[in-house]
Design a protein around this motif. Structure first.
Motif, PDB file in Angstrom:
ATOM      1  N   ASP A   1      -3.900  -0.387   4.400  1.00 36.00           N
ATOM      2  CA  ASP A   1      -3.965   0.994   4.849  1.00 36.00           C
ATOM      3  C   ASP A   1      -5.323   1.224   5.510  1.00 36.00           C
ATOM      4  OD1 ASP A   1      -2.928   3.982   4.373  1.00 36.00           O
ATOM      5  OD2 ASP A   1      -5.065   3.909   3.895  1.00 36.00           O
TER       6      ASP A   1
ATOM      7  N   ASN B   1      -7.147   3.972   6.359  1.00 38.03           N
ATOM      8  CA  ASN B   1      -8.043   4.960   5.761  1.00 38.03           C
ATOM      9  C   ASN B   1      -9.108   5.447   6.749  1.00 38.03           C
ATOM     10  OD1 ASN B   1      -8.528   6.520   3.406  1.00 38.03           O
ATOM     11  ND2 ASN B   1     -10.371   5.335   2.998  1.00 38.03           N
TER      12      ASN B   1
ATOM     13  N   SER C   1      -2.123   0.379  10.436  1.00 46.49           N
ATOM     14  CA  SER C   1      -2.051  -0.314   9.150  1.00 46.49           C
ATOM     15  C   SER C   1      -1.215  -1.582   9.241  1.00 46.49           C
ATOM     16  CB  SER C   1      -1.464   0.617   8.079  1.00 46.49           C
ATOM     17  OG  SER C   1      -2.299   1.741   7.862  1.00 46.49           O
TER      18      SER C   1
ATOM     19  N   TYR D   1       0.823  -1.202   0.000  1.00 52.31           N
ATOM     20  CA  TYR D   1       0.000   0.000   0.000  1.00 52.31           C
ATOM     21  C   TYR D   1       0.861   1.257   0.000  1.00 52.31           C
ATOM     22  CZ  TYR D   1      -4.198  -2.731   0.593  1.00 52.31           C
ATOM     23  OH  TYR D   1      -5.228  -3.603   0.380  1.00 52.31           O
TER      24      TYR D   1
ATOM     25  N   GLN E   1       2.148   5.027   0.616  1.00 47.69           N
ATOM     26  CA  GLN E   1       2.194   5.850   1.823  1.00 47.69           C
ATOM     27  C   GLN E   1       1.083   6.883   1.787  1.00 47.69           C
ATOM     28  OE1 GLN E   1       6.004   7.475   3.348  1.00 47.69           O
ATOM     29  NE2 GLN E   1       5.027   9.482   3.212  1.00 47.69           N
ATOM     30  N   HIS E   2       0.105   6.684   2.654  1.00 51.21           N
ATOM     31  CA  HIS E   2      -1.035   7.591   2.719  1.00 51.21           C
ATOM     32  C   HIS E   2      -0.682   8.804   3.580  1.00 51.21           C
ATOM     33  CE1 HIS E   2      -5.754   7.582   2.693  1.00 51.21           C
ATOM     34  NE2 HIS E   2      -5.266   8.790   2.468  1.00 51.21           N
TER      35      HIS E   2
ATOM     36  N   TRP F   1      -1.815   5.997  12.244  1.00 50.62           N
ATOM     37  CA  TRP F   1      -2.095   5.486  10.902  1.00 50.62           C
ATOM     38  C   TRP F   1      -1.175   4.311  10.571  1.00 50.62           C
ATOM     39  CZ3 TRP F   1      -5.799   8.507   8.136  1.00 50.62           C
ATOM     40  CH2 TRP F   1      -6.178   7.963   6.902  1.00 50.62           C
ATOM     41  N   SER F   2       0.140   4.494  10.771  1.00 50.05           N
ATOM     42  CA  SER F   2       1.077   3.448  10.358  1.00 50.05           C
ATOM     43  C   SER F   2       1.016   2.226  11.265  1.00 50.05           C
ATOM     44  CB  SER F   2       2.503   3.997  10.293  1.00 50.05           C
ATOM     45  OG  SER F   2       2.908   4.548  11.529  1.00 50.05           O
TER      46      SER F   2
END
Length: 694
Positions: free
Chosen positions: A462, A464, A456, A440, A442-443, A452-453
């Protein structure tokens, strides 16, 4: 658990594509998991007999699950279904999820079902018509190969016998069979999924896509082109009056005021802000999609049924209608904005995941380096010399959807393609290929925004989920980019977040040490539990919920709707009392169910890590977050950061313990599983030899 008085239709549809048969089962045994993700995980557990198979094995099972809130007036919670199964996109492949808005959730329920389970595989293309609990399997040979929009229109015309828009359609021949002026809700795949492109999506209407899982390609492997849902059944609500009062209260307190877009803070001399600057924060209509890149084009807001925000766009030419953020920015460097939107529309029609725009940037970088091109190390005829034009993006997307030339490798997904080209080690170490986990893109920066990380890497994809991200990152980022005063001081932001979540204020500290703290891990756990229940199982939209901080109250009361509104909405629909704390425990249970499946499929502690660049390449640009240093809260750009490998390993051990998993291996312990009445999950882990190390 008491029986719900509303929200559920009481039935689940089981489709067998192999022999074109179906059965209908009672949904009540699965209602204890809520709906959506929890219901889907439980159904997958029961119907996928071998959970170690690959995504394209006929034994793979795909579930489509609504929630009790679906099809009701719950704000930003009426439209979503959760789609689950062994996905083809992530690397490695395993049980995963995606969700999709639009009309599918309410239409599946008005057709009579809380969920649909897809088993087996057809030998020839097929589509399935579901209407008021009646199910018909149709030959899809004539629509196999069609784009997603053409597929839906063809099915509409077949079901409605080419009737004019707005005309009445009878659901049967009896007086009580019902009739409707609506069109069936069709959920379908495009050419990309038919050709097993791992970034293939499942699409409904113009641009609602389940794209983050590769389950579209799974449908392609099953030769399933589409399912249509159409019905006139009523969705029961336990207390309609209370639900409508809640909606009106939410509308008054938390929704953007289109007739009064500017607010002045009550303090004398405070800055007056145009709320349009804050887009996502203020829930402005049209602010969740292409507004970043096409606000000057002719468009109007568009949203899912029941939404109070309407974050998407409908454009004057109709081509990219409904386009959401990632797809709208996929071709961000197009020479013309019209071509940028053309690319978004083409993604939707071919059924390709628009989130993966980072791959296009990576390929362009290789072209500029002289590595990719005609006769180069990575040989391709794609016209990168015409990058920015409509001609280029057409050829590029067609190559993936139809597996032409280099597109045949790219259709395997970015990570697999980069490994095929022998560039994985070099480019993940340098950060040229910024895909931190599971294939995925990097958002948000995994070295800094660790809710977030961490979230995930401890799950399957990810995450989201923007409930915290909107306030700790986007608020200071937008203010700095716009060169205006902060809407709220950092101290006020974190105190408000702590009050709404019940977490320690230090859980929102992104200092060098704060990202490894116990308080931070409790915040990560809160997000996972809230996400698994309220977002993925109850279907609340992650662009609105959790509503932790409010920027829309005329009196500048920043109190969020969370945690007060969610249990009240749930009770108004179902008639059941559920405390917010109890809801998080159900979310924890569902998370543990998923975790068990991943370990059966080969998950190990060692796999739960990030690409090398996360640990070795310092951040070089400002990335604004809330930071506590020298006894004060501030917004800080956090430059020069990496994630520390040793400290992250300690984070894993402490998070495993916090969740009730084995501290060394990361699997759910028998004690924890049995405390949630999941002895069969524990037995499966024991039979697989997972518990030998305990």
């Amino acid at each position: 658990m008491a029986k719900a008085m509303g929200g559920y239709m009481g039935k689940i549809l089981i489709l067998n594509l192999t022999d074109k048969s179906y059965e209908i089962i009672d949904s009540e045994p699965y209602q204890k998991y809520g709906g959506g993700h929890g219901m889907g995980t439980a159904l997958f557990w029961d119907y996928c007999k071998d959970k170690t198979i690959g995504p394209f094995d006929p034994g793979n099972v795909v579930t489509i699950s609504s929630s009790p809130l679906s099809g009701t007036p719950v704000p930003a919670g009426a439209a979503r279904v959760e789609i689950q199964g062994i996905g083809s996109f992530a690397d490695p492949e395993w049980f995963t999820r995606s969700n999709i808005g639009g009309r599918i959730a309410e239409s599946m329920k008005t057709a009579g079902f809380d969920a649909t389970v897809i088993t087996g595989a057809s030998s020839d293309p097929v589509w399935v018509e579901v209407q008021n609990e009646e199910v018909v399997f149709h030959d899809a040979s004539d629509i196999w190969g069609k784009w997603t929009d053409d597929t839906q229109e063809t099915i509409w015309n077949l079901i409605l016998d080419n009737a004019e828009d707005g005309s009445w359609h009878d659901m049967g021949s009896t007086r009580d069979s019902g009739r409707s002026t609506q069109k069936p809700a069709v959920i379908c795949i495009g050419p990309a999924s038919e050709n097993l492109a791992r970034s293939g999506t499942i699409t409904t209407d113009g641009a609602h896509q389940a794209g983050q899982s590769g389950l579209g390609a799974v449908w392609g492997s099953k030769k399933l082109k589409a399912i249509s849902f159409f019905g006139t059944k009523s969705i029961p609500v336990a207390d309609p009056a209370a639900l409508l009062e809640l909606r009106m209260e939410y509308q008054k307190r938390f929704v953007y005021k289109v007739d009064n877009p500017s607010y002045e803070q009550p303090d004398p001399g405070a800055t007056t802000y145009d709320a349009r600057i804050f887009g996502t924060l203020t829930r402005q209509p049209g602010s969740g999609g292409a507004h970043w890149t096409s606000r000057d084009l002719l468009a109007r807001p568009y949203g899912c049924p029941g939404c109070t925000r309407n974050c998407r766009h409908n454009f004057d030419d109709g081509f990219a209608n409904g386009t959401m953020c990632a797809a709208s920015m996929y071709y961000l460097t197009a020479d013309k904005k019209e071509d940028m939107l053309y690319a978004a529309g083409l993604l939707n029609k071919l059924g390709i995941n628009g989130f993966d725009r980072g791959f296009l940037d990576y390929l362009r970088a290789l072209y500029k380096m002289g590595i990719l091109g005609k006769g180069k190390e990575i040989d391709t005829d794609l016209p990168f010399d015409k990058y920015g034009s409509r001609e280029f993006i057409e050829e590029f997307l067609y190559s993936i959807a139809y597996r032409k030339g280099l597109g045949d490798t790219m259709a395997e997904g970015p990570a697999r393609a980069v490994k095929t080209w022998g560039r994985w080690d070099e480019d993940t170490k340098s950060g040229l290929f910024p895909y931190p986990q599971w294939n995925y893109y990097q958002h948000y920066d995994p070295r800094l925004e660790v809710e977030w990380s961490y979230g995930s890497v401890f799950t399957d994809r990810d995450i989201n989920e923007h409930g915290i991200n909107a306030h700790v990152h986007w608020l200071p980022t937008i203010c700095n980019l716009s060169k205006i005063d902060y809407l709220l001081p950092a101290k006020d932001v974190v105190e408000r977040l702590a009050k709404s979540t019940g977490l320690d204020v230090m859980g929102f500290n992104y200092s060098n040490e704060g990202i490894y703290s116990d308080e931070k891990l409790e915040t990560v756990a809160w997000m996972r539990h809230y996400g698994r229940f309220w977002l993925s199982s109850m279907g609340l939209c992650d662009s609105v919920w959790p509503t932790l901080l409010n920027y829309n109250d005329p009196d500048w009361d920043t109190t969020g709707a969370t945690p007060d509104f969610e249990p009240r909405m749930y009770k108004a629909v179902t008639g059941l009392d559920l405390s917010f704390e109890e809801s998080l425990e159900i979310g924890r249970k569902i998370f543990m169910m998923d975790r068990t499946i991943w370990y059966l499929q080969g998950r190990t502690r060692e796999m739960e890590t990030f690409a090398d660049y996360v640990f070795e390449v310092p951040t070089s640009t400002d990335y604004w977050l809330t930071v506590y240093e020298d006894g004060e809260w501030k917004f800080d750009g956090c430059k020069g950061r990496t994630l520390d490998r040793k400290k992250f390993e300690d984070v894993k051990t402490r998070f495993y313990k916090l969740e009730g998993w084995d501290e060394e291996g990361g699997w759910p312990t028998r004690k924890s599983l049995e405390s949630f009445d999941l002895a069969d999950y524990a037995n499966a882990l024991e039979e697989a030899g997972i518990y030998k190390g305990e």
